[in-house]
Design a protein around this motif. Structure first.
Motif, PDB file in Angstrom:
ATOM      1  N   TYR A 165       0.876  -1.177   0.000  1.00 28.81           N
ATOM      2  CA  TYR A 165       0.000   0.000   0.000  1.00 28.81           C
ATOM      3  C   TYR A 165       0.908   1.220   0.000  1.00 28.81           C
ATOM      4  O   TYR A 165       1.790   1.352   0.853  1.00 28.81           O
ATOM      5  CB  TYR A 165      -0.902  -0.002   1.229  1.00 28.81           C
ATOM      6  N   TYR A 191      -3.365   0.443  -3.434  1.00 26.69           N
ATOM      7  CA  TYR A 191      -2.839  -0.907  -3.309  1.00 26.69           C
ATOM      8  C   TYR A 191      -2.161  -1.276  -4.629  1.00 26.69           C
ATOM      9  O   TYR A 191      -2.711  -1.040  -5.710  1.00 26.69           O
ATOM     10  CB  TYR A 191      -3.952  -1.905  -3.005  1.00 26.69           C
ATOM     11  N   LEU A 207      -8.979  -3.104  -3.616  1.00 35.12           N
ATOM     12  CA  LEU A 207      -8.547  -4.496  -3.751  1.00 35.12           C
ATOM     13  C   LEU A 207      -9.492  -5.343  -4.596  1.00 35.12           C
ATOM     14  O   LEU A 207      -9.323  -6.568  -4.672  1.00 35.12           O
ATOM     15  CB  LEU A 207      -8.368  -5.152  -2.371  1.00 35.12           C
ATOM     16  N   TYR A 233       1.230  -6.092   4.204  1.00 31.08           N
ATOM     17  CA  TYR A 233       0.531  -5.441   5.303  1.00 31.08           C
ATOM     18  C   TYR A 233      -0.275  -4.256   4.792  1.00 31.08           C
ATOM     19  O   TYR A 233       0.211  -3.445   3.998  1.00 31.08           O
ATOM     20  CB  TYR A 233       1.521  -4.978   6.364  1.00 31.08           C
ATOM     21  N   ASP A 234      -1.518  -4.171   5.244  1.00 24.58           N
ATOM     22  CA  ASP A 234      -2.409  -3.062   4.908  1.00 24.58           C
ATOM     23  C   ASP A 234      -2.438  -2.101   6.095  1.00 24.58           C
ATOM     24  O   ASP A 234      -3.098  -2.382   7.103  1.00 24.58           O
ATOM     25  CB  ASP A 234      -3.812  -3.602   4.608  1.00 24.58           C
ATOM     26  N   SER A 237      -6.231  -0.708   7.237  1.00 26.93           N
ATOM     27  CA  SER A 237      -7.104  -1.573   8.038  1.00 26.93           C
ATOM     28  C   SER A 237      -6.336  -2.421   9.036  1.00 26.93           C
ATOM     29  O   SER A 237      -6.932  -3.256   9.721  1.00 26.93           O
ATOM     30  CB  SER A 237      -7.922  -2.481   7.110  1.00 26.93           C
ATOM     31  N   GLN A 282      -3.152  -8.226   7.480  1.00 32.98           N
ATOM     32  CA  GLN A 282      -2.229  -8.856   6.542  1.00 32.98           C
ATOM     33  C   GLN A 282      -3.052  -9.443   5.399  1.00 32.98           C
ATOM     34  O   GLN A 282      -3.946 -10.278   5.617  1.00 32.98           O
ATOM     35  CB  GLN A 282      -1.417  -9.947   7.240  1.00 32.98           C
ATOM     36  N   ILE A 283      -2.764  -8.999   4.171  1.00 37.06           N
ATOM     37  CA  ILE A 283      -3.529  -9.404   2.994  1.00 37.06           C
ATOM     38  C   ILE A 283      -2.738 -10.432   2.201  1.00 37.06           C
ATOM     39  O   ILE A 283      -1.547 -10.242   1.917  1.00 37.06           O
ATOM     40  CB  ILE A 283      -3.854  -8.200   2.089  1.00 37.06           C
TER      41      ILE A 283
END
Length: 555
Positions: free
Chosen positions: A81, A86, A110, A322-323, A326, A329-330
């Motif tokens: 990000y 993103y 996303l 990492y986001d 929010s 972890q995506i």
């Protein structure tokens, strides 16, 4: 909308060589899976198998997954990000020139992605002379890598087809879209320098001491490097060593990340068994010449191969990021498949959150990002509540379509108790079972052999899920009190199933052999089993339609 081939060669997506040749199965009931081995198989073999002709969207092409319209996509890299966007860098091989590189897509949510120019393309032919002499260079493309922010500038590291070095490229940090990358002329690291026959798939992060770390896949384990400036690196050992009896065959695409809000870390590697994870405690050693420590707190990778998987289906080469918005972890994975008569192959999974299992702190759950619920239809197209499904009972709902979000809740407590009682009682009965099933992509002519079938089977107190004849045992906890929940995302030729809030996940691809109009597909729920002892309690079944975030079809 993501248009791909029409932008070639200026805007190719990028795609790794960690592919094999196609396995052509029967006349199209199943999608054609793309094995991720052997190592000496190049994506040209996959590209050459794709039909030639005009790029077009067909019935099988997904609606809300990230997927090319032609060519061949696989391993995701470097999800980050940056300045409100993103970014994801999948690898792609276009049909036009067969040269893999790093694609670059951006999104605000996303789900809706915009394709930019490719980040890096193969051009430094003089750097490679390693195990693929016929390629002579990185002309077969850039492999998996990662991105770190170094003094405010995004810097990528990547491995290449010959596996002899790790390259580096820097972005123009004044451009929030990161659409301009410059490769470093000299390799950042070479296999020869560190005394290994090959090196690939680097992952980078910054420690609390502000020193940079990097791991990469090496013959004996995940090589660990440290650097104060992201330029000069020291090989300090291995973060984790491979157990050669299993890992000597094949492993790649390591990943290493903290679980947000905890003191735990996850190490993941892709293997012949799938994407396997291990949880542990990570301790930084504040010395650039000494290794950090990673101590597993659950079974090691070999022992966990049967249960510690991010996904039990067609899911490989996953990468997480990492986001900071929010604080989550995506995770992205590669779905390796191709439907017959299509000009494309492969797709990215739905972005998933990786989190600690709230009921088992030494395990993890993975589940779709909450944003997926924003593309549901405003009201459910199917809504069944509190029904007892008796054996041989079924219900068919016509024309629900092929883009669905399905939530199922079953109360199996009574079935499990009866099954266990018969198994342990006297006289002993060898099997007492019930089955709840749901068929999707069922054609409107009721050809039930050409549909995707998901079944929940409880037998002798145990619960299994069968998904296109592949089974997985469900880990039912006492806290579940016999209640089972499923969420199934159906996207034309892709389904992703999540059990118990993400305790288990399974991705399956399916291309109906009849090239019917999938938007008129029906859905069927049914029950089978021991009629002497009642049926299955369906607490809830809700089905929503899902929008087309790629913009190819009407909602």
């Amino acid at each position: 909308r993501i248009e791909m081939e029409q932008f070639q060669p200026k805007m190719p997506w990028c795609l790794s060589l960690l592919l094999g040749t196609f396995v052509d199965t029967t006349d199209g009931l199943q999608a054609r899976p793309i094995p991720v081995r052997p190592m000496d198989a190049f994506p040209e073999a996959v590209i050459d198998s794709l039909p030639r002709g005009e790029t077009k969207i067909n019935e099988y092409h997904s609606a809300f997954h990230l997927q090319p319209t032609s060519g061949h996509v696989n391993d995701p890299s470097a999800p980050i990000y940056y300045k409100g966007m993103y970014h994801l860098f999948p690898q792609y091989t276009p049909s036009s020139n067969k040269q893999q590189c790093w694609a670059h897509v951006i999104s605000e949510d996303l789900l809706h992605w915009t394709l930019l120019e490719s980040a890096i393309e193969p051009d430094m032919r003089y750097h490679c002379n390693g195990p693929y002499p016929e390629s002579a260079a990185d002309d077969n493309g850039a492999w998996v890598g990662d991105i770190s922010i170094v003094s405010g500038t995004p810097v990528m590291v990547y491995s290449v087809a010959c596996q002899q070095y790790v390259g580096r490229a820097s972005a123009d940090s004044t451009n929030p879209q990161l659409s301009n990358w410059t490769k470093q002329e000299r390799p950042m690291l070479t296999a020869k320098e560190i005394g290994v026959p090959w090196i690939r798939d680097p992952v980078t992060w910054v420690g609390e001491d502000e020193d940079h770390r990097m791991i990469a896949d090496c013959p004996n384990g995940a090589c660990l490097f440290k650097s104060e400036d992201f330029v000069s690196w020291t090989h300090v050992g291995e973060l984790i060593k491979w157990r050669q009896e299993r890992f000597s065959q094949f492993k790649d695409d390591p990943d290493f990340f903290a679980l947000p809000g905890t003191d735990k870390h996850i190490f993941k590697v892709s293997t012949v068994e799938g994407d396997v994870w291990i949880m542990g405690k990570y301790e930084e050693v504040h010395d650039t010449h000494k290794p950090d420590l990673f101590t597993p707190i659950v079974e090691d990778l070999v022992q966990g191969m049967t249960s510690q998987k991010l996904d039990f289906g067609y899911f490989y080469a996953s990468k997480s990021g990492y986001d900071p918005i929010s604080k989550r972890q995506i995770l992205f994975g590669w779905i390796p498949y191709q439907c017959r008569h299509t000009t494309w192959s492969g797709a990215m999974s739905i972005p998933r959150v990786v989190s600690v299992d709230p009921l088992r702190p030494t395990s993890i759950i993975t589940f779709p990002i909450d944003e997926t619920k924003t593309i549901r239809s405003s009201i459910p197209i199917v809504d069944l509540q509190e029904e007892i499904m008796t054996p041989n009972q079924y219900r068919t709902i016509p024309k629900v379509g092929a883009q669905l979000d399905i939530e199922i809740t079953l109360d199996l407590k009574r079935n499990m108790e009866l099954g266990y009682a018969f198994l342990t009682g006297k006289p002993h009965r060898p099997s007492v079972w019930w089955l709840f099933g749901i068929k999707v992509l069922l054609d409107d002519m009721s050809d039930e052999e050409d549909s995707l079938d998901i079944q929940v089977v409880t037998m002798n107190g145990n619960v299994k899920i069968y998904h296109q004849n592949h089974s997985m045992q469900v880990n039912m906890y006492d806290e579940d009190k016999g209640v089972l929940s499923l969420r199934v995302l159906v996207d034309r030729s892709i389904t992703e199933t999540f059990v118990q809030g993400g305790r288990m996940a399974k991705t399956v691809t399916y291309c109906p052999k009849k090239f019917q109009k999938l938007d008129s597909s029906a859905l069927k729920v049914y029950c089978k089993g021991d009629g002497m002892n009642g049926g299955i309690h369906l607490k809830s079944l809700k089905v929503w339609g899902m929008a087309d975030t790629n913009g190819y079809r009407d909602v």
